[in-house]
Design a protein around this motif. Structure first.
Motif, PDB file in Angstrom:
ATOM      1  N   TRP A 173       0.824  -1.203   0.000  1.00 37.71           N
ATOM      2  CA  TRP A 173       0.000   0.000   0.000  1.00 37.71           C
ATOM      3  C   TRP A 173       0.861   1.257   0.000  1.00 37.71           C
ATOM      4  N   ASP A 174       2.102   1.158   0.384  1.00 36.50           N
ATOM      5  CA  ASP A 174       2.964   2.335   0.544  1.00 36.50           C
ATOM      6  C   ASP A 174       3.718   2.669  -0.755  1.00 36.50           C
ATOM      7  N   VAL A 175       2.972   2.932  -1.825  1.00 35.68           N
ATOM      8  CA  VAL A 175       3.568   3.294  -3.110  1.00 35.68           C
ATOM      9  C   VAL A 175       3.051   4.670  -3.538  1.00 35.68           C
ATOM     10  N   THR A 176       3.790   5.304  -4.430  1.00 32.06           N
ATOM     11  CA  THR A 176       3.344   6.590  -4.963  1.00 32.06           C
ATOM     12  C   THR A 176       2.503   6.355  -6.210  1.00 32.06           C
ATOM     13  N   LEU A 177       1.746   7.375  -6.606  1.00 29.39           N
ATOM     14  CA  LEU A 177       0.953   7.264  -7.831  1.00 29.39           C
ATOM     15  C   LEU A 177       1.837   7.027  -9.046  1.00 29.39           C
ATOM     16  N   ASP A 178       3.005   7.657  -9.087  1.00 31.03           N
ATOM     17  CA  ASP A 178       3.924   7.462 -10.209  1.00 31.03           C
ATOM     18  C   ASP A 178       4.378   6.003 -10.333  1.00 31.03           C
ATOM     19  N   GLU A 179       4.420   5.305  -9.222  1.00 29.37           N
ATOM     20  CA  GLU A 179       4.848   3.907  -9.255  1.00 29.37           C
ATOM     21  C   GLU A 179       3.770   2.968  -9.793  1.00 29.37           C
TER      22      GLU A 179
END
Length: 76
Positions: free
Chosen positions: A57-63
């Motif tokens: 869950w700890d990802v950025t939108l860019d990822e």
């Protein structure tokens, strides 16, 4: 979401609307000039199971978003 094993078949926006903001707070100045929609529809199919060893869950939108995914750019 591909991370959850879904593939998008078709998507669309419906019920166009206009925004009327009673109070405008920065950076919302251009919000009323942008197209808006009251609903969204998506048809997706499950194509694989979730790999819980890789799912986070700890990802950025860019990822997680590819280059084709974007919000409409402001029309100035």
């Amino acid at each position: 979401s591909p991370a959850l094993g879904f593939e998008i078949i078709k998507m669309g926006l419906f019920a166009p609307l206009r925004f009327h903001l009673d109070q405008v707070n920065p950076p919302q100045e251009l919000l009323a000039t942008q197209p808006g929609f009251g609903g969204v529809a998506i048809l997706a199919k499950k194509v694989r199971e979730v790999n819980y060893d890789k799912f986070r869950w700890d990802v950025t939108l860019d990822e997680i978003l590819d280059s084709d995914s974007h919000y409409p750019k402001p029309q100035i």
